[in-house]
Design an enzyme around this catalytic site. Structure first.
Site, PDB file in Angstrom:
ATOM      1  N   ASN A  45       0.837  -1.196   0.000  1.00 35.92           N
ATOM      2  CA  ASN A  45       0.000   0.000   0.000  1.00 35.92           C
ATOM      3  C   ASN A  45       0.873   1.248   0.000  1.00 35.92           C
ATOM      4  OD1 ASN A  45       0.579  -0.889   2.700  1.00 35.92           O
ATOM      5  ND2 ASN A  45      -1.063   0.367   3.530  1.00 35.92           N
ATOM      6  N   ILE A  46       0.407   2.230  -0.752  1.00 37.54           N
ATOM      7  CA  ILE A  46       1.148   3.484  -0.910  1.00 37.54           C
ATOM      8  C   ILE A  46       0.191   4.621  -0.571  1.00 37.54           C
ATOM      9  CG2 ILE A  46       2.437   4.944  -2.491  1.00 37.54           C
ATOM     10  CD1 ILE A  46       3.149   2.403  -4.088  1.00 37.54           C
ATOM     11  N   GLU A  47       0.406   5.216   0.609  1.00 39.46           N
ATOM     12  CA  GLU A  47      -0.499   6.257   1.090  1.00 39.46           C
ATOM     13  C   GLU A  47      -0.015   7.638   0.641  1.00 39.46           C
ATOM     14  OE1 GLU A  47      -1.029   5.548   5.318  1.00 39.46           O
ATOM     15  OE2 GLU A  47      -2.194   3.736   4.881  1.00 39.46           O
ATOM     16  N   CYS A  56      -4.163   0.723  -2.496  1.00 38.14           N
ATOM     17  CA  CYS A  56      -3.964  -0.512  -1.737  1.00 38.14           C
ATOM     18  C   CYS A  56      -2.918  -1.415  -2.402  1.00 38.14           C
ATOM     19  CB  CYS A  56      -5.271  -1.303  -1.638  1.00 38.14           C
ATOM     20  SG  CYS A  56      -6.577  -0.499  -0.731  1.00 38.14           S
ATOM     21  N   GLU A  58      -3.064  -4.532  -3.196  1.00 43.30           N
ATOM     22  CA  GLU A  58      -3.578  -5.404  -4.257  1.00 43.30           C
ATOM     23  C   GLU A  58      -3.624  -4.687  -5.603  1.00 43.30           C
ATOM     24  OE1 GLU A  58      -4.829  -4.798  -1.224  1.00 43.30           O
ATOM     25  OE2 GLU A  58      -6.225  -6.375  -0.608  1.00 43.30           O
ATOM     26  N   CYS A  89     -10.433  -4.619  -0.355  1.00 47.64           N
ATOM     27  CA  CYS A  89     -11.537  -3.654  -0.259  1.00 47.64           C
ATOM     28  C   CYS A  89     -12.372  -3.709  -1.542  1.00 47.64           C
ATOM     29  CB  CYS A  89     -10.988  -2.248  -0.021  1.00 47.64           C
ATOM     30  SG  CYS A  89     -10.288  -1.471  -1.500  1.00 47.64           S
ATOM     31  N   CYS A  92     -10.545  -2.754  -4.755  1.00 48.07           N
ATOM     32  CA  CYS A  92      -9.595  -3.791  -5.172  1.00 48.07           C
ATOM     33  C   CYS A  92     -10.322  -5.004  -5.740  1.00 48.07           C
ATOM     34  CB  CYS A  92      -8.696  -4.200  -4.016  1.00 48.07           C
ATOM     35  SG  CYS A  92      -7.474  -2.931  -3.611  1.00 48.07           S
TER      36      CYS A  92
END
Ligand code: THU
Length: 133
Positions: A45-47, A56, A58, A89, A92
């Site tokens: 995940n890359i926020e 996310c 995935e 989610c 995804c």
């Protein structure tokens, strides 16, 4: 552990998780997607400071795979440091279905595998290309 061995994929997802950019939630997730030819493509995940632009693990894995030319997939592993690691989610699920179809979705934490599901069961009434015919 039941079913086919997923230990290589689980380890790949755990390694990807260590590269997560999760400074806002603190919740690091790793994913490992297995292409039909056995290639493993990972994601984390890359926020983002805007929160809403977070992607996310995935979807990172699937977008990497599609951009590299992979078109058929067998399964995806999702790893988090939680007793009950998260299933993908809704966003995804849509993306995994679009490009991967009825993937096997394997959930794991840092110690063990915790569950296996078919994507069709997690995403039973998809809107997809068939609805645009
Ligand atoms: N997240 C994933 O990467 N995959 C999931 O399956 C659930 C949630 C991420 C998004 C966000 O960076 C953090 O976990 C908390 O929601």
């Amino acid at each position: 552990m039941s079913g086919s061995d997923a230990s290589v994929l689980v380890e790949a997802a755990r390694a990807a998780r260590t590269r997560a950019q999760a400074r806002y939630s603190g919740f690091k997730v790793g994913a490992a997607l297995e292409a039909e030819d056995g290639t493993v493509i990972t994601g984390c995940n890359i926020e983002n400071a805007t929160y809403g632009l977070t992607v996310c693990a995935e979807r990172v894995a699937m977008f990497k795979a599609v951009s590299e030319g992979y078109t058929r997939f067998r399964r995806v592993v999702v790893v988090a440091d939680a007793a009950a690691p998260p299933p993908p989610c809704g966003a995804c699920r849509q993306i995994l279905w679009e490009f991967g179809g009825d993937l096997e979705v394997i959930l794991a934490n840092l110690e063990t595998e915790t569950g296996r599901h078919q994507l069709r069961d997690l995403f039973p009434m998809p809107f997809d290309a068939g609805n645009l015919d």
